[in-house]
Write a protein that holds these residues in place. Structure first.
Motif, PDB file in Angstrom:
ATOM      1  N   ALA A   1       0.817  -1.214   0.000  1.00  0.00           N
ATOM      2  CA  ALA A   1       0.000   0.000   0.000  1.00  0.00           C
ATOM      3  C   ALA A   1       0.853   1.268   0.000  1.00  0.00           C
ATOM      4  O   ALA A   1       0.505   2.269  -0.620  1.00  0.00           O
ATOM      5  N   SER A   2       1.980   1.246   0.716  1.00  0.00           N
ATOM      6  CA  SER A   2       2.917   2.366   0.718  1.00  0.00           C
ATOM      7  C   SER A   2       4.100   2.000  -0.165  1.00  0.00           C
ATOM      8  O   SER A   2       4.798   1.015   0.091  1.00  0.00           O
ATOM      9  N   LEU A   3       4.349   2.798  -1.186  1.00  0.00           N
ATOM     10  CA  LEU A   3       5.388   2.440  -2.144  1.00  0.00           C
ATOM     11  C   LEU A   3       6.791   2.547  -1.583  1.00  0.00           C
ATOM     12  O   LEU A   3       7.655   1.723  -1.893  1.00  0.00           O
ATOM     13  N   LEU A   4       7.052   3.560  -0.753  1.00  0.00           N
ATOM     14  CA  LEU A   4       8.412   3.765  -0.258  1.00  0.00           C
ATOM     15  C   LEU A   4       8.616   3.280   1.171  1.00  0.00           C
ATOM     16  O   LEU A   4       9.723   3.366   1.708  1.00  0.00           O
ATOM     17  N   ASP A   5       7.561   2.765   1.787  1.00  0.00           N
ATOM     18  CA  ASP A   5       7.688   2.181   3.123  1.00  0.00           C
ATOM     19  C   ASP A   5       6.869   0.897   3.184  1.00  0.00           C
ATOM     20  O   ASP A   5       5.919   0.779   3.966  1.00  0.00           O
TER      21      ASP A   5
ATOM     22  N   ASP B   1     -13.893 -19.164  -5.122  1.00  0.00           N
ATOM     23  CA  ASP B   1     -15.172 -18.784  -5.743  1.00  0.00           C
ATOM     24  C   ASP B   1     -15.045 -17.624  -6.723  1.00  0.00           C
ATOM     25  O   ASP B   1     -16.031 -17.215  -7.344  1.00  0.00           O
ATOM     26  N   GLY B   2     -13.834 -17.052  -6.868  1.00  0.00           N
ATOM     27  CA  GLY B   2     -13.616 -15.968  -7.820  1.00  0.00           C
ATOM     28  C   GLY B   2     -13.478 -14.599  -7.194  1.00  0.00           C
ATOM     29  O   GLY B   2     -13.201 -13.625  -7.903  1.00  0.00           O
ATOM     30  N   MET B   3     -13.668 -14.476  -5.894  1.00  0.00           N
ATOM     31  CA  MET B   3     -13.495 -13.175  -5.255  1.00  0.00           C
ATOM     32  C   MET B   3     -12.016 -12.798  -5.231  1.00  0.00           C
ATOM     33  O   MET B   3     -11.169 -13.603  -4.863  1.00  0.00           O
ATOM     34  N   LEU B   4     -11.729 -11.564  -5.600  1.00  0.00           N
ATOM     35  CA  LEU B   4     -10.352 -11.071  -5.560  1.00  0.00           C
ATOM     36  C   LEU B   4     -10.059 -10.485  -4.190  1.00  0.00           C
ATOM     37  O   LEU B   4     -10.762  -9.591  -3.735  1.00  0.00           O
ATOM     38  N   GLY B   5      -9.032 -10.989  -3.532  1.00  0.00           N
ATOM     39  CA  GLY B   5      -8.668 -10.521  -2.209  1.00  0.00           C
ATOM     40  C   GLY B   5      -7.530  -9.524  -2.215  1.00  0.00           C
ATOM     41  O   GLY B   5      -6.995  -9.152  -3.264  1.00  0.00           O
ATOM     42  N   TYR B   6      -7.174  -9.054  -1.036  1.00  0.00           N
ATOM     43  CA  TYR B   6      -6.070  -8.110  -0.812  1.00  0.00           C
ATOM     44  C   TYR B   6      -6.289  -6.755  -1.506  1.00  0.00           C
ATOM     45  O   TYR B   6      -5.327  -6.093  -1.884  1.00  0.00           O
ATOM     46  N   VAL B   7      -7.541  -6.357  -1.683  1.00  0.00           N
ATOM     47  CA  VAL B   7      -7.831  -5.056  -2.270  1.00  0.00           C
ATOM     48  C   VAL B   7      -8.051  -4.038  -1.153  1.00  0.00           C
ATOM     49  O   VAL B   7      -8.923  -4.227  -0.302  1.00  0.00           O
ATOM     50  N   GLN B   8      -7.266  -2.985  -1.162  1.00  0.00           N
ATOM     51  CA  GLN B   8      -7.424  -1.971  -0.120  1.00  0.00           C
ATOM     52  C   GLN B   8      -8.769  -1.274  -0.258  1.00  0.00           C
ATOM     53  O   GLN B   8      -9.217  -0.958  -1.354  1.00  0.00           O
ATOM     54  N   ARG B   9      -9.387  -1.016   0.875  1.00  0.00           N
ATOM     55  CA  ARG B   9     -10.684  -0.349   0.885  1.00  0.00           C
ATOM     56  C   ARG B   9     -10.554   1.084   0.387  1.00  0.00           C
ATOM     57  O   ARG B   9      -9.463   1.609   0.208  1.00  0.00           O
ATOM     58  N   ILE B  10     -11.706   1.722   0.181  1.00  0.00           N
ATOM     59  CA  ILE B  10     -11.745   3.114  -0.257  1.00  0.00           C
ATOM     60  C   ILE B  10     -10.973   3.980   0.736  1.00  0.00           C
ATOM     61  O   ILE B  10     -11.126   3.844   1.948  1.00  0.00           O
ATOM     62  N   GLY B  11     -10.142   4.872   0.218  1.00  0.00           N
ATOM     63  CA  GLY B  11      -9.344   5.719   1.088  1.00  0.00           C
ATOM     64  C   GLY B  11      -8.553   6.723   0.276  1.00  0.00           C
ATOM     65  O   GLY B  11      -8.779   6.904  -0.921  1.00  0.00           O
ATOM     66  N   ALA B  12      -7.588   7.329   0.948  1.00  0.00           N
ATOM     67  CA  ALA B  12      -6.758   8.337   0.287  1.00  0.00           C
ATOM     68  C   ALA B  12      -5.282   8.148   0.607  1.00  0.00           C
ATOM     69  O   ALA B  12      -4.459   8.973   0.228  1.00  0.00           O
TER      70      ALA B  12
ATOM     71  N   PRO C   1      -2.115   4.959   2.215  1.00  0.00           N
ATOM     72  CA  PRO C   1      -1.848   3.555   2.497  1.00  0.00           C
ATOM     73  C   PRO C   1      -2.647   3.050   3.692  1.00  0.00           C
ATOM     74  O   PRO C   1      -2.858   3.764   4.670  1.00  0.00           O
ATOM     75  N   ASP C   2      -3.103   1.808   3.593  1.00  0.00           N
ATOM     76  CA  ASP C   2      -3.898   1.202   4.660  1.00  0.00           C
ATOM     77  C   ASP C   2      -3.707  -0.308   4.589  1.00  0.00           C
ATOM     78  O   ASP C   2      -3.249  -0.842   3.578  1.00  0.00           O
ATOM     79  N   GLY C   3      -4.095  -1.003   5.654  1.00  0.00           N
ATOM     80  CA  GLY C   3      -3.914  -2.440   5.729  1.00  0.00           C
ATOM     81  C   GLY C   3      -4.926  -3.204   4.891  1.00  0.00           C
ATOM     82  O   GLY C   3      -6.024  -2.733   4.612  1.00  0.00           O
ATOM     83  N   VAL C   4      -4.545  -4.420   4.474  1.00  0.00           N
ATOM     84  CA  VAL C   4      -5.417  -5.313   3.714  1.00  0.00           C
ATOM     85  C   VAL C   4      -5.189  -6.746   4.177  1.00  0.00           C
ATOM     86  O   VAL C   4      -4.207  -7.047   4.860  1.00  0.00           O
ATOM     87  N   ASP C   5      -6.107  -7.637   3.778  1.00  0.00           N
ATOM     88  CA  ASP C   5      -5.898  -9.066   3.995  1.00  0.00           C
ATOM     89  C   ASP C   5      -6.583  -9.845   2.878  1.00  0.00           C
ATOM     90  O   ASP C   5      -7.168  -9.260   1.960  1.00  0.00           O
ATOM     91  N   PHE C   6      -6.533 -11.148   2.959  1.00  0.00           N
ATOM     92  CA  PHE C   6      -7.035 -12.016   1.891  1.00  0.00           C
ATOM     93  C   PHE C   6      -8.524 -11.804   1.629  1.00  0.00           C
ATOM     94  O   PHE C   6      -9.014 -12.036   0.528  1.00  0.00           O
ATOM     95  N   ASN C   7      -9.253 -11.351   2.624  1.00  0.00           N
ATOM     96  CA  ASN C   7     -10.694 -11.177   2.482  1.00  0.00           C
ATOM     97  C   ASN C   7     -11.111  -9.749   2.127  1.00  0.00           C
ATOM     98  O   ASN C   7     -12.302  -9.455   2.059  1.00  0.00           O
TER      99      ASN C   7
END
Length: 383
Positions: A281-285, A336-347, A349-355
């Motif tokens: 999520a953070s490119l330089l950190d 089942d075809g769901m794509l995981g690790y997508v960061q939620r709406i924001g502005a 860097p933020d955390g993500v997980d498989f779900n």
């Protein structure tokens, strides 16, 4: 046991281990290579696209149909739908347009609310039904007529009037650029170019070759002291950049400038790809957000493959980057075809997980897959 027998036993054991190891290595290699086969690419895109369509059809739209989130998903759905035998995805998009009377969002001059305009233009070019672009032409004419003379400081709700945040470069210029192609009128593309460089002059870091999200991030730092450059934010930029280039004639006076920006950014992005093929999520950190993030990764994969398909990037340098990025994406798809690790709406860097999932991640995935399909079709040895 004699020395000779010891040596013979050791040689036999080493040979057995080597022979036993080979099938495992070969199987792993075959498994890895299979993700680059055209059949696999199409099948996993169907899986992801159908999961998203089923979610929309069974539980309804999480966001308004006209919203930028869905509009970003529609871009991938259109690209995949344009492949042979995938008319059902285009039919879905036409139904969406009809349900909206081919209107954009309520905030007329906010880029998020007219991102969907690019889909209207693409559908118009396919079906030649003027109603698909008539409302957007009226809006686009008023955008062209505005003076666009405000500063881009993040205050006074500037985002309602100007492209003051980097995400807007996927939302606004793309919509105007596709409208130029659809109508044959260059004024929309020319306005897109002019406003692109206004945003770039304010938010682009010439040293890092990356965009700040908006003016409020110009002085912020990550935990490691580096500047804050958000992965999906820069993914929005590169995704928007190649879509503008898709609509920019070779002799356009700004074409070379766009291509230079594109190459500079892709060189930076390639240099900070993580070992697993993703971008965090953070490119330089990346250590602050130590898990892969698939919406930014998807847009980078898409833009790099686009550059390979259009001869703007060196294959020896960038094809390995694209392969690793695709592996990171496909390994994030649920059974089942769901794509995981997508960061939620924001502005930021933020955390993500498989779900973690969101519709714009699906759009980026499908854009990547369609570009990959084109690439391996022209480069059979790449499979």
């Amino acid at each position: 046991m004699s020395s000779a027998k010891n040596k013979l036993f050791a040689a036999f054991t080493a040979a057995a281990l080597f022979i036993g190891y080979q099938p495992v290595a070969s199987a792993r290699g075959m498994e890895k290579d299979s993700t680059l086969k055209k059949k696999y690419i199409v099948n996993i895109m169907h899986k992801v696209a159908d999961w998203q369509l089923n979610a929309w059809n069974t539980t309804g739209f999480k966001h308004p149909k006209v919203d930028w989130t869905n509009a970003a998903a529609y871009t991938g759905l259109y690209a995949f739908g344009s492949m042979k035998g995938n008319d059902k995805y285009l039919d879905f998009l036409v139904n969406v347009g009809n349900s909206l009377n081919w209107n954009t969002g309520k905030s007329r001059f906010m880029a998020d609310d007219y991102c969907i305009g690019q889909i209207y233009s693409l559908l118009y070019m396919k079906y030649k039904d003027k109603k698909m672009i008539a409302p957007f032409i009226q809006l686009a004419d008023s955008i062209v007529a505005k003076p666009h003379d405000e500063g881009l400081e993040w205050k006074n709700r500037i985002q309602l009037r100007e492209w003051a945040w980097c995400d807007a470069l996927f939302m606004g210029p793309t919509a105007l650029s596709y409208l130029s192609t659809a109508t044959g009128d260059p004024k929309y593309l020319n306005t897109a170019s002019k406003l692109w460089w206004k945003t770039t002059d304010y938010l682009y870091d010439n040293e890092e070759h990356l965009y700040f999200r908006d003016g409020s991030y110009l002085q912020k730092k990550e935990k490691n002291g580096k500047k804050v450059f958000w992965s999906r934010g820069n993914g929005w930029v590169l995704g928007g950049l190649v879509r503008v280039l898709d609509n920019m004639p070779a002799n356009h006076p700004d074409r070379k400038r766009f291509e230079t920006l594109y190459k500079d950014m892709e060189a930076k992005i390639a240099s900070i790809q993580q070992p697993d093929g993703s971008w965090h999520a953070s490119l330089l950190d990346p250590e602050s957000y130590p898990v892969k993030e698939t919406s930014g990764t998807g847009f980078y994969c898409y833009s790099i493959l686009w550059g390979l398909n259009h001869g703007l990037l060196d294959e020896k340098t960038y094809w390995p980057v694209a392969k690793k990025a695709w592996a990171a994406l496909t390994s994030s798809v649920h059974p089942d075809g769901m794509l995981g690790y997508v960061q939620r709406i924001g502005a930021a860097p933020d955390g993500v997980d498989f779900n973690s999932t969101e519709v714009y991640g699906v759009g980026a995935f499908l854009l990547s897959g369609t570009q990959l399909y084109q690439y391996v079709s022209k480069h059979p040895k790449a499979q």
